[in-house]
Motif scaffolding. Structure first.
Motif, PDB file in Angstrom:
ATOM      1  N   ALA A  15       0.835  -1.206   0.000  1.00  0.00           N
ATOM      2  CA  ALA A  15       0.000   0.000   0.000  1.00  0.00           C
ATOM      3  C   ALA A  15       0.866   1.249   0.000  1.00  0.00           C
ATOM      4  O   ALA A  15       0.575   2.214  -0.714  1.00  0.00           O
ATOM      5  CB  ALA A  15      -0.935  -0.004   1.202  1.00  0.00           C
ATOM      6  N   ILE A  48      -4.166   9.054   1.487  1.00  0.00           N
ATOM      7  CA  ILE A  48      -4.559   8.160   0.399  1.00  0.00           C
ATOM      8  C   ILE A  48      -4.941   6.799   0.987  1.00  0.00           C
ATOM      9  O   ILE A  48      -4.114   6.115   1.581  1.00  0.00           O
ATOM     10  CB  ILE A  48      -3.418   8.003  -0.628  1.00  0.00           C
ATOM     11  N   ARG A  56       1.013   4.324  -2.736  1.00  0.00           N
ATOM     12  CA  ARG A  56       0.904   5.744  -2.367  1.00  0.00           C
ATOM     13  C   ARG A  56       2.077   6.537  -2.938  1.00  0.00           C
ATOM     14  O   ARG A  56       1.901   7.643  -3.459  1.00  0.00           O
ATOM     15  CB  ARG A  56       0.855   5.900  -0.851  1.00  0.00           C
ATOM     16  N   ILE A  61      -7.323   3.079  -5.104  1.00  0.00           N
ATOM     17  CA  ILE A  61      -7.008   4.135  -4.147  1.00  0.00           C
ATOM     18  C   ILE A  61      -8.093   5.195  -4.199  1.00  0.00           C
ATOM     19  O   ILE A  61      -8.772   5.363  -5.214  1.00  0.00           O
ATOM     20  CB  ILE A  61      -5.618   4.765  -4.392  1.00  0.00           C
ATOM     21  N   VAL A  64      -5.976   2.926   0.502  1.00  0.00           N
ATOM     22  CA  VAL A  64      -5.581   1.911  -0.472  1.00  0.00           C
ATOM     23  C   VAL A  64      -6.243   0.585  -0.137  1.00  0.00           C
ATOM     24  O   VAL A  64      -6.269   0.173   1.029  1.00  0.00           O
ATOM     25  CB  VAL A  64      -4.042   1.710  -0.476  1.00  0.00           C
TER      26      VAL A  64
END
Length: 136
Positions: A14, A78, A18, A89, A80
């Protein structure tokens, strides 16, 4: 297929996604279409806030020619979700953009993007932005 729903901030996959999204945004704001090309899948499509659909080529050409000129693109946190070699996302961001030479006032947008791991690299496949309108 392995699934990781609501990946935490410390999840390495994740966090990599990002990082790629932030790099993609920096490239778009800088007008760096060479860097941007590598961060978008060959079949990338963008659905703009007004409902237009742009292919990767159309989008990056619009950036290169200044038809779309991102002045500010500041993402918030963000979120995810990872599903094997795919991820989704979602985040809010503040954008200010010049579109065909006309200033679009600074506003907040929801962004939803799908990513795929293609040959060991996470790339944006689909992207959609929706303006968050304040109620009068």
């Amino acid at each position: 297929m392995a699934q990781t729903a609501d990946a935490t901030a410390t999840d390495p996959i994740a966090e990599r996604i990002r990082e790629v999204e932030r790099a993609r945004l920096r490239a778009l704001v800088a007008g760096d279409v060479a860097a941007g090309a590598d961060l978008h899948a060959p079949d990338f499509q963008l659905v703009t806030p007004v409902g237009a659909v742009l292919s990767k080529g159309e989008y990056l050409t619009a950036i290169a020619t200044g038809h779309i000129d991102y002045v500010v693109w500041e993402p918030g946190s963000i979120d995810v979700r990872v599903y094997g070699n795919a991820a989704v996302i979602r985040y809010q961001a503040t954008l200010e953009v010049l579109f065909a030479g006309h200033a679009v006032p600074r506003a907040t947008y929801w962004h939803t993007d799908s990513y795929e791991n293609i040959d060991g690299h996470w790339r944006a496949v689909w992207s959609q932005a929706t303006e968050i309108r304040q109620n009068p």
